[in-house]
Scaffold this active site. Structure first.
Site, PDB file in Angstrom:
ATOM      1  N   ASP A 229       0.837  -1.191   0.000  1.00 35.88           N
ATOM      2  CA  ASP A 229       0.000   0.000   0.000  1.00 35.88           C
ATOM      3  C   ASP A 229       0.882   1.256   0.000  1.00 35.88           C
ATOM      4  O   ASP A 229       1.876   1.327   0.726  1.00 35.88           O
ATOM      5  CB  ASP A 229      -0.840  -0.052   1.292  1.00 35.88           C
ATOM      6  CG  ASP A 229      -1.954   0.972   1.324  1.00 35.88           C
ATOM      7  OD1 ASP A 229      -2.813   0.933   0.446  1.00 35.88           O
ATOM      8  OD2 ASP A 229      -1.956   1.815   2.249  1.00 35.88           O
ATOM      9  N   GLU A 290       1.828  -0.486  -5.022  1.00 31.19           N
ATOM     10  CA  GLU A 290       0.814   0.522  -5.321  1.00 31.19           C
ATOM     11  C   GLU A 290       1.545   1.861  -5.295  1.00 31.19           C
ATOM     12  O   GLU A 290       1.798   2.431  -4.243  1.00 31.19           O
ATOM     13  CB  GLU A 290      -0.309   0.535  -4.280  1.00 31.19           C
ATOM     14  CG  GLU A 290      -1.433   1.469  -4.717  1.00 31.19           C
ATOM     15  CD  GLU A 290      -2.101   2.246  -3.590  1.00 31.19           C
ATOM     16  OE1 GLU A 290      -3.191   2.771  -3.803  1.00 31.19           O
ATOM     17  OE2 GLU A 290      -1.517   2.367  -2.491  1.00 31.19           O
TER      18      GLU A 290
HETATM   19  C1  NOJ Z   1      -4.419   2.911  -0.809  1.00 24.23           C
HETATM   20  C2  NOJ Z   1      -5.518   1.935  -0.581  1.00 24.23           C
HETATM   21  O1  NOJ Z   1      -5.768   1.225  -1.758  1.00 24.23           O
HETATM   22  C3  NOJ Z   1      -6.693   2.736  -0.100  1.00 24.23           C
HETATM   23  O2  NOJ Z   1      -7.867   1.988  -0.062  1.00 24.23           O
HETATM   24  C4  NOJ Z   1      -6.357   3.315   1.238  1.00 24.23           C
HETATM   25  O3  NOJ Z   1      -7.401   4.155   1.662  1.00 24.23           O
HETATM   26  C5  NOJ Z   1      -5.069   4.132   1.175  1.00 24.23           C
HETATM   27  N1  NOJ Z   1      -4.046   3.474   0.431  1.00 24.23           N
HETATM   28  C6  NOJ Z   1      -4.540   4.380   2.562  1.00 24.23           C
HETATM   29  O4  NOJ Z   1      -4.053   3.184   3.104  1.00 24.23           O
END
Ligand code: NOJ
Length: 567
Positions: A229, A290
């Site tokens: 993440d 990500e």
């Molecule tokens: C990216 C995640 O995919 C999302 O759902 C989340 O709110 C944020 N990061 C914070 O962790």
């Protein structure tokens, strides 16, 4: 009618090799990975929230769908302030979702079925209810406990103003002031997301060793890897300078100067360390980043051979529905990733963006909304679904890895009529409803039209209400219907696997401005994928077999917003 010779002649066709074949590589170079959002997939205990036993029971569905792996969004203990992306204990299972041995069972059952398992790792921030943050609140400014987070004195004569001008991705200030143990107003802590998600200080060695240990905890339990993440956010620029540019993490930053909170060079050292941890385990473990980073060659730094195995390709997801834009995104992605010998991945939907069956039904080229409400311009549902099916038909022909988000195989639209009272995304609340947020793409799955909560679970109150339209889209309504979106996905995945398209080479075929066409060659087989963006139908050659078409009955012509695989 546009008369295009799809077989290609010297006059009409210029094949340009975009990407070379990569046969026999590691699994993650060509895998199709299905994202499960545990809250919303299957609810075994009937409390209205999906859970791990529910997932395990439904794994055969994924086997039959034809994917290679699953990625599970977070299921760890969490106050659920951001649907689990606020983790209070990285080594357990949130009781709402089950117990640790349910995770073990899920991993074991997946492996029996030949499915790999990626779990989500959330290293940028913890929950404010994590033991470390609670200890930091009890400790004094400057203490070792506070050093694990980003605490600063405020500005202004009495420290009453935030330390800098950063804003939270979810809206509002990125700083919250604490009350010191003696009751006086105290320091501020940074949270790039919700105030219940304090950012960790990745310059701190304890933070680094803790996360290596967490990686080992899940690797020892048998996971095949991690989706990481906010991978571009861990390190902040020295001195935390003010920033007045855009902060929305979900918009790529483009050619602007890099913001001080994203994509700092220091993040790569962390991932090189993690790469070594994964490499010390048998069996091709993998990490996917990500990282909302642009341009593509900056994103490719994350997938150098000693860092991540994959990164999500958000440029493809964001490309407007125009042949030229998609072609450019595809070209740039291969160019950047091939330069570092990494697979390109493809994705159209996830739990953070408007579902592509709705997104593609909005006017082309307008900014992507963060959620859709009942008073907002509504997507054209039929057009959106048609384009979504064509987009997926294009995506699954492309060599590399691909990600599917639960329910897209049913053509589920975004829920756009959720009443404000049920919305749970912190974005909705932190922007006072200006942004509707992401709840509309997170609705519980419809499995059976005539069952309670469409077969999601026994409880009749799923955590978000399911739109009525989901009934006709339930799995049991689509199974066996050759015109259904579910059967389209199954066919695409079967042919992709049978012909090893994920390992193939890709060459462009020039069929005119409004048509996107590629030859995908794997071994001795070549599949031509064609997408028609133009208003006029495209004539298809009589001597080529239609392997899959995004719409039924295309009968010799490819209408607008339709895609086909020919052999
Ligand atoms: C990216 C995640 O995919 C999302 O759902 C989340 O709110 C944020 N990061 C914070 O962790």
């Amino acid at each position: 009618m546009q008369d295009i010779n799809v077989q290609g002649t010297a006059e009409t066709t210029t094949d340009v090799q975009v990407h070379d074949a990569h046969p026999g590589g590691e699994w993650w170079r060509s895998a199709v990975i299905y994202q499960i959002y545990p809250r919303s997939w299957a609810d075994a205990d009937g409390n209205g929230i999906g859970d791990l036993p529910g997932i395990t029971a439904r794994l055969p569905y994924l086997k039959a769908l034809g994917v290679d792996a699953v990625w599970l969004s977070p299921f760890y203990p969490s106050p659920q302030a951001d649907a689990g992306y606020d983790v209070s204990d990285y080594r357990g299972v949130e009781p709402l979702f089950g117990r640790l041995d349910d995770a073990d069972t899920l991993i074991a059952r997946s492996h029996e079925l030949g499915l790999r398992v990626l779990v989500d790792l959330v290293p940028n921030h913890t929950s404010d209810e994590h033991a470390w943050f609670q200890a930091a609140l009890r400790a004094a400014p400057g203490s070792a406990e506070r050093e694990r987070y980003i605490f600063r004195d405020g500005s202004g004569a009495h420290g009453e103003l935030p330390p800098n001008n950063w804003e939270s991705v979810f809206g509002g200030a990125a700083w919250t002031r604490v009350t010191e143990p003696d009751g006086t107003p105290g320091q501020w802590y940074l949270h790039l997301f919700d105030s219940k998600q304090p950012d960790l200080n990745w310059q701190n060695p304890q933070v680094r060793s803790e996360f290596e240990d967490i990686l080992r905890f899940w690797l020892d339990r048998g996971v095949d890897g991690f989706r990481v993440d906010v991978a571009h956010g861990l390190i902040k620029a020295d001195g935390l300078p003010d920033w007045s540019g855009p902060l929305n993490m979900l918009e790529l930053s483009g050619d602007q100067t890099r913001p001080p909170m994203w994509d700092q060079d220091g993040v790569h050292e962390v991932y090189r360390d993690w790469h070594r941890v994964l490499a010390s385990y048998p069996g091709e473990r993998a990490m996917v980043a990500e990282a909302w980073v642009q341009p593509a060659d900056r994103a490719a730094l994350y997938v150098r051979d000693d860092e991540f195995q994959q990164a999500f390709n958000f440029e493809f997801l964001q490309a407007p529905w125009r042949a030229r834009d998609l072609a450019d995104a595809i070209d740039r992605s291969y160019l950047a990733n091939d330069a570092v010998d990494a697979p390109t991945t493809w994705v159209l939907s996830n739990h953070d963006v408007v579902r592509h069956a709705s997104r593609l039904g909005l006017p082309v080229g307008e900014p992507r909304p963060n959620g859709i409400g009942v008073d907002d311009p509504q997507p054209d549902a039929a057009l959106g679904l048609r384009r979504a099916r064509a987009a997926t038909t294009l995506m699954l022909a492309l060599p590399g890895g691909a990600y599917l988000y639960q329910g897209e195989e049913l053509g589920l639209p975004e829920a756009t009529a959720l009443p404000d009272e049920v919305r749970q995304d912190p974005t909705f609340h932190r922007t006072a409803g200006r942004e509707k947020g992401r709840d509309g793409c997170r609705i519980p799955m419809p499995w059976e039209k005539d069952a309670t909560s469409y077969g999601f679970g026994e409880g009749d109150q799923p955590w978000l209400p399911q739109p009525e339209a989901y009934g006709d889209l339930a799995v049991d309504q689509q199974e066996g219907d050759p015109a259904s979106t579910l059967e389209l996905y199954r066919r695409l995945l079967r042919v992709r696997r049978d012909l090893d398209l994920g390992e193939g080479a890709l060459a462009t075929v020039d069929l005119g401005d409004d048509v996107l066409a590629y030859d995908v060659t794997s071994g001795s087989q070549t599949v031509r994928v064609i997408v028609n963006f133009g208003a006029q139908p495209v004539q298809l050659p009589a001597d080529r077999e239609v392997l899959v078409a995004s719409e039924p009955d295309i009968a010799g012509q490819l209408p607008t917003d339709t895609a086909v695989w020919l052999q």
